[in-house]
Structure formats: structure tokens, C-alpha cells
Design a protein around this motif. Structure first.
Motif: not given
Length: 282
Positions: A75-92
Motif C-alpha cells: 500500500x505504501x509503495x502504491x501511495x508513493x508511486x501515485x504521489x510521484x505521478x500526481x505531483x508532476x501536475x503541481x505548479x512548481x
């Protein structure tokens, strides 16, 4: 956000034309990086979740525990991988050069132009978000092809739509906060320091390092009142099926409230900054 001039002639049609031009200009700048830009964007931001995955694996191995709170190792691995994917959408946080233009005096040219300066910054946000949707999708698909056994899959198409809505609206809130911090250049010369500090705070509150469920109790009740949580942690948990429709509705209302508040704050700091800027002859 209002500028130092009256509303541009032509009303909404004129502003829409300017916004489209600004977005096109930002795309031309992005395209200039070509392959190097794409490669950098694909790998950008994945170092932190990879490190945290190894940290979590070490915790599970050393403790012999099957779960940390409500999260197992997978679950934590899935959370971190999805988090990395969605963080790419966050304005820098370094996505705007407004502070530099204020420091260097270039902002004066916008005081006589028949447009609202906010449209130029909004064009950059729209360009970034639309491009990053493609980057994030490519990143997720590559991960699914390379490591299908561990790569997380959303629970439903509805969850994907809900998660993207929250991430993009949360990213807009962060964009407005960055605008406010950039306008601090009218008064301060430590804008970049403020941006770095805010980046770490927002990243922690958003759940970049660990989900809200693993945080202390007072944070579990406090962080959902702030936009960063709904920008990353909640969307990831929606994709994993840990949060549902009622949570999405609460997050949407929270983000709308933050958007309105930050929009007003950004307009206020811009107007007051311009008055001070022209008043002291900078």
C-alpha cells in the motif's frame, strides 16, 4: 487580479485572446528544450518517493511488522508511486519570474499595456498544467509497462476524474500562493528563501513523504482544513479506494474556498505593491 490600468477593451473575448496567446508563447518556450525537456520532466520528482520506498521497506524488514497503521508495504509503495505521478501536475514554486521582474524594474512596462498582468501568469499555469497532464500520463504508462507487478492502478475511472479535479484545483491554489509570495518582492528581498520554506511546508502537508493516516492525531484533524492535503494525499487515497465520493465533495468545497481567498489575497498584494512600487520611484 487587477492591474494598474482599466479593463482592456473588448471584454472577455479580448482577455481570452490574450490568454490563448500567452499559453501558445509558453508552449513555444517549453518546446525549445525538446528531448531534454521531456526526459527531465519524466524523471523529475521521482527521487524522493524512491528513497521513501526504500525507507519504508527497511522499516518493515527491521520491525517485522506486516503494516504501519492501516498501510501495508504494498500500500505504501502504491501511495508513493501515485504521489510521484500526481505531483508532476503541481505548479512548481519557481515557475514564475514575477519577483525577478519586480527586482529588475521590468514590471513598469506592464503599467501601460492594455491587459491584465495576471493573464500572463495564468497563461503559464494553463500551459504547465496541460503539458504535465501528458507528462504524468506518460510516466504512469511507462511505470505500468516496466513494473506491472507493483505499479498501482486506479480503482475506477470516476476516481481518476475526482483525483485529477482535486489535484488541478489544488495546484491552482498553490499557484496563487506562489503569486502572493512573488509579490512580496515589492517589500522584501528574500522571496526565494520564502519559496523554498513554503515548498517544504506544502510538501509535508500534502503528504509527499507519508500519508495523513500515519501522521499524529492532531495533524489528522488539522491538515484537511488546508489545501495541500487535498492537492495530493486525498487524490492518491481516492485513486487507491481509501476515500470516496463524500470525501471528494468535502475536498472540492475546501479547495473552492481556498481558491477564492487566495485570489483575493493575490489581487490585494498586487495592487498594494504597485502603489508602493510607483510611489517610491523604483
Amino acid at each position: 487580479m487587477s492591474g494598474a490600468v482599466a479593463a482592456a477593451p473588448g471584454g472577455l473575448r479580448h482577455h481570452w485572446r490574450i490568454l490563448r496567446s500567452a499559453v501558445a508563447y509558453e508552449y513555444k518556450k517549453a518546446a525549445a528544450f525538446k528531448a531534454g525537456f521531456i526526459v527531465r520532466e519524466l524523471i523529475h520528482g521521482i527521487e524522493r518517493p524512491i528513497i521513501m520506498i526504500f525507507v519504508y521497506k527497511a522499516i518493515f524488514v527491521s520491525s517485522g511488522a506486516a503494516a504501519i497503521g492501516t498501510y501495508g508495504e504494498a500500500d505504501l509503495i502504491a501511495y508513493m508511486l501515485l504521489g510521484a505521478t500526481l505531483w508532476k501536475l503541481v505548479f512548481p514554486e519557481r515557475g514564475l519570474d514575477l519577483a525577478e521582474q519586480i527586482f529588475e524594474g521590468f514590471i513598469t512596462k506592464f503599467l501601460i499595456m492594455p491587459l491584465r498582468f495576471f493573464l500572463m501568469m495564468l497563461g503559464r499555469f494553463v500551459q504547465y498544467s496541460s503539458l504535465q497532464l501528458l507528462i504524468a500520463s506518460t510516466f504512469w504508462l511507462l511505470g505500468l509497462l516496466i513494473a506491472p507487478a507493483i505499479w498501482p492502478r486506479p480503482v475506477s475511472a470516476v476516481a481518476v476524474a475526482q483525483a485529477l479535479t482535486l489535484v488541478l484545483l489544488g495546484s491552482y491554489c498553490y499557484f496563487l500562493l506562489i503569486v502572493v509570495l512573488n509579490t512580496m518582492a515589492f517589500w522584501l528581498d528574500v522571496v526565494w528563501t520564502l519559496l523554498v520554506m513554503v515548498r517544504f511546508i506544502v510538501g509535508f502537508c500534502a503528504g509527499q513523504l507519508l500519508p495523513l493516516a500515519l501522521m499524529p492525531g492532531f495533524l489528522k484533524t488539522t491538515l484537511p482544513w488546508f489545501f495541500p492535503y487535498w492537492m495530493l494525499c486525498a487524490p492518491v487515497e481516492i485513486l487507491l479506494g481509501r476515500l470516496g465520493g463524500a470525501d471528494f465533495q468535502r475536498g472540492l468545497l475546501t479547495l473552492i474556498a481556498w481558491t477564492l481567498a487566495l485570489q483575493l489575497l493575490a489581487a490585494a498584494t498586487w495592487r498594494r505593491g504597485l502603489r508602493r512600487y510607483t510611489g517610491v520611484g523604483q
